[in-house]
Scaffold this motif. Structure first.
Motif, PDB file in Angstrom:
ATOM      1  N   ILE A 138       0.839  -1.200   0.000  1.00 47.87           N
ATOM      2  CA  ILE A 138       0.000   0.000   0.000  1.00 47.87           C
ATOM      3  C   ILE A 138       0.876   1.253   0.000  1.00 47.87           C
ATOM      4  O   ILE A 138       1.730   1.418   0.891  1.00 47.87           O
ATOM      5  N   GLN A 171       2.374   4.905   0.596  1.00 44.87           N
ATOM      6  CA  GLN A 171       2.351   5.684   1.841  1.00 44.87           C
ATOM      7  C   GLN A 171       1.237   6.723   1.839  1.00 44.87           C
ATOM      8  O   GLN A 171       0.596   6.970   2.870  1.00 44.87           O
ATOM      9  N   ALA A 194      -1.911   4.915   2.609  1.00 45.56           N
ATOM     10  CA  ALA A 194      -1.867   4.412   3.985  1.00 45.56           C
ATOM     11  C   ALA A 194      -2.177   5.513   4.992  1.00 45.56           C
ATOM     12  O   ALA A 194      -2.979   5.327   5.921  1.00 45.56           O
ATOM     13  N   ILE A 240      -5.977   4.294   5.125  1.00 45.18           N
ATOM     14  CA  ILE A 240      -5.871   3.090   5.949  1.00 45.18           C
ATOM     15  C   ILE A 240      -5.790   3.446   7.436  1.00 45.18           C
ATOM     16  O   ILE A 240      -6.517   2.888   8.269  1.00 45.18           O
ATOM     17  N   GLU A 295       4.659   0.538   7.512  1.00 46.92           N
ATOM     18  CA  GLU A 295       4.340   0.082   6.161  1.00 46.92           C
ATOM     19  C   GLU A 295       3.162  -0.877   6.245  1.00 46.92           C
ATOM     20  O   GLU A 295       3.019  -1.614   7.230  1.00 46.92           O
ATOM     21  N   PHE A 296       2.339  -0.885   5.189  1.00 44.81           N
ATOM     22  CA  PHE A 296       1.125  -1.701   5.191  1.00 44.81           C
ATOM     23  C   PHE A 296       1.090  -2.575   3.936  1.00 44.81           C
ATOM     24  O   PHE A 296       1.361  -2.097   2.832  1.00 44.81           O
TER      25      PHE A 296
END
Length: 520
Positions: free
Chosen positions: A333, A335, A338, A342, A384-385
């Motif tokens: 994903i 940044q 995110a 997110i 991070e995702f």
């Protein structure tokens, strides 16, 4: 002494002799042709003023006129170099006025509006007025005026020829200079192409050879000349649609391969092309733009619209090669998504991440209990995702990979409702595919590899699998708002990113600059 050395030694005087003869021959021919300048011009013009004209006298004035006119020229260095290299020989005056070539050339410039260009940019009237002076044996009164008129006509003709031929062969505008998200290889005019123009011996034949012959171009040109009005648009707006898309067709950025994938952003459509025909087409969803409501029309635009201000989610224009697919992909994903989406959702619902199959990483290490983090206060660039493969993965069951600096790709999506909408600029920037499995079949062909892809896409507990294409497939993401379909019917699409407005604004700026230069 060896035999070879003897031969070389004996051959040297012969070589020197031949070189000297050749040099003297070139110089004498050049001197002869230049020394006849005055007599030749008198013979052509019947004006006694030219009897005293000399190459040396012309060169002196030519240099001064060229220095004064540099601000008016699009390519002053090239034109200066051309005439300096030819000792300021007036090639257009000597070879192309009295056989009608320059008048014919000016008549092409006068018809530039047939290409959506303004004839004033190419100075046809000024060229014709100067030509008329040479054909009137009483118009030029003295030698200084004669020298200046020769120089002015040469420079004006050379500059206009370069500008006109470059416009028709390459387009007026470099798309790389006006669009922030344009990454398609596009050839622009260079010194070789410009010098070819200046050295053309048959100007009419040359100008005929550079007329665009693409059937699409000819259809748009025909519509422009007809002056019709498209449904729901004014006559002016219709013409502007035609003008900007004719300019796009002049750009040297078209696919040269027999088979390729092409996405047209404003049409929300993907085609797989094979030998000039579409063998597969599908709906796509593209990145969100700044003009999705079509508020910025081609009739009403401001000076500020000449600056490309892309929305952060716009899909870029580009060309690349599809090199592989990832079946059941992991979504890394971005940044920006995110932090803006997110983390906001996770702050409102502590189980959002686990429900969506999203893993969180800190310094490259997976976080065991992300629901314990207060996402309303968490640093936006600390984590991070990644979304695991699943039916809910935002990339769907497959993504098509190609190298680009914008981190975009073609991919499946679980959000199928977007394909039912007319306005499909809805994604974060990547291109969502209406039928990704059909595209996989088109690029891989039927067989074991395609069957493996189909099987992997249907698995309940999938694992990410990357499969390389045996032969890379070219991909082009383009932006075209007007074209002729297979029935030769013109199609128009809303300017969803406002790129027509930007392009038209720059075309108008060229005209304004030409008018400003003419007044100098």
């Amino acid at each position: 002494m060896t035999i070879s050395a003897t031969i070389k030694r004996s051959a040297l005087p012969v070589f020197v002799f031949l070189f000297c003869v050749l040099t003297l021959t070139i110089q004498s021919c050049k001197k002869k042709s230049r020394s006849d300048l005055g007599a030749e011009l008198f013979k052509k013009t019947k004006n006694k003023v030219f009897k005293d004209a000399t190459p040396e006298g012309l060169a002196e004035v030519f240099k001064k006129v060229l220095a004064n006119d540099k601000a008016k020229l699009a390519n002053p260095k090239l034109i200066s170099s051309f005439y300096e290299g030819n000792d300021y020989d007036p090639v257009f005056v000597m070879d192309h006025i009295f056989n009608g070539d320059v008048d014919i050339t000016a008549s092409y410039f006068e018809k530039a509006n047939e290409h959506g260009l303004d004839p004033r940019m190419f100075k046809a009237d000024q060229i014709k007025q100067l030509v008329a002076k040479f054909k009137d044996k009483k118009a030029i009164k003295n030698l200084d005026e004669a020298y200046r008129d020769i120089a002015e006509l040469e420079i004006l003709t050379a500059n206009s020829l370069i500008n006109y031929s470059s416009a028709l062969e390459y387009g007026m505008i470099s798309p790389r200079k006006i669009y922030s998200r344009y990454f398609t290889a596009t050839k622009r005019p260079d010194s070789t192409s410009m010098l070819k123009t200046l050295r053309a011996t048959n100007l009419k034949a040359y100008l005929d050879s550079i007329q665009p012959k693409d059937p699409q171009y000819l259809m748009l040109q025909k519509a422009l000349l007809a002056g019709g009005t498209a449904k729901g648009m004014s006559k002016e707006e219709t013409q502007r649609y035609l003008v900007v898309n004719m300019e796009r067709l002049r750009w040297k950025n078209k696919p040269s391969q027999p088979e390729y994938v092409i996405v047209n952003i404003p049409d929300y459509r993907l085609d797989v092309m094979q030998n000039g025909k579409s063998i597969l087409n599908m709906k796509v969803v593209v990145g969100e733009g700044r003009n999705t409501d079509n508020d910025i029309s081609l009739v009403e635009y401001s000076e500020s619209d000449k600056i490309d201000r892309p929305f952060s989610r716009e899909t870029p224009q580009l060309n690349s090669m599809i090199h592989s697919v990832q079946v059941n992909p992991v979504w890394n994903i971005p940044q920006s998504i995110a932090s803006k989406e997110i983390m906001v959702e996770a702050a409102q619902d502590p189980y959002y991440l686990s429900n969506k199959g999203i893993d969180v990483y800190e310094n490259g290490k997976k976080v065991d209990d992300p629901e314990t983090i207060d996402w309303s206060k968490a640093s936006k660039d600390k984590y991070e995702f990644k979304q695991r493969p699943s039916d809910d993965n935002s990339l769907g069951k497959i993504k098509f990979l190609f190298n680009n600096n914008s981190s975009v790709y073609l991919h499946d999506t679980p959000a199928k409702s977007g394909f039912t909408k007319n306005m499909r600029a809805l994604s974060h920037g990547c291109v969502r595919l209406g039928d990704p499995q059909a595209l996989a079949k088109a690029v891989f062909g039927e067989g074991a590899t395609y069957n493996k892809i189909v099987k992997a896409m249907s698995e309940d507990n999938p694992e990410p699998t990357t499969i390389a294409l045996p032969k890379k497939m070219p991909v082009y993401i383009t932006y075209i708002t007007c074209w002729a379909d297979e029935n030769n019917t013109l199609q128009y699409r809303p300017d969803v990113y406002g790129l027509d407005v930007v392009l038209y604004g720059h075309l108008q700026k060229f005209l304004a600059n030409a008018e400003q230069i003419a007044s100098l």
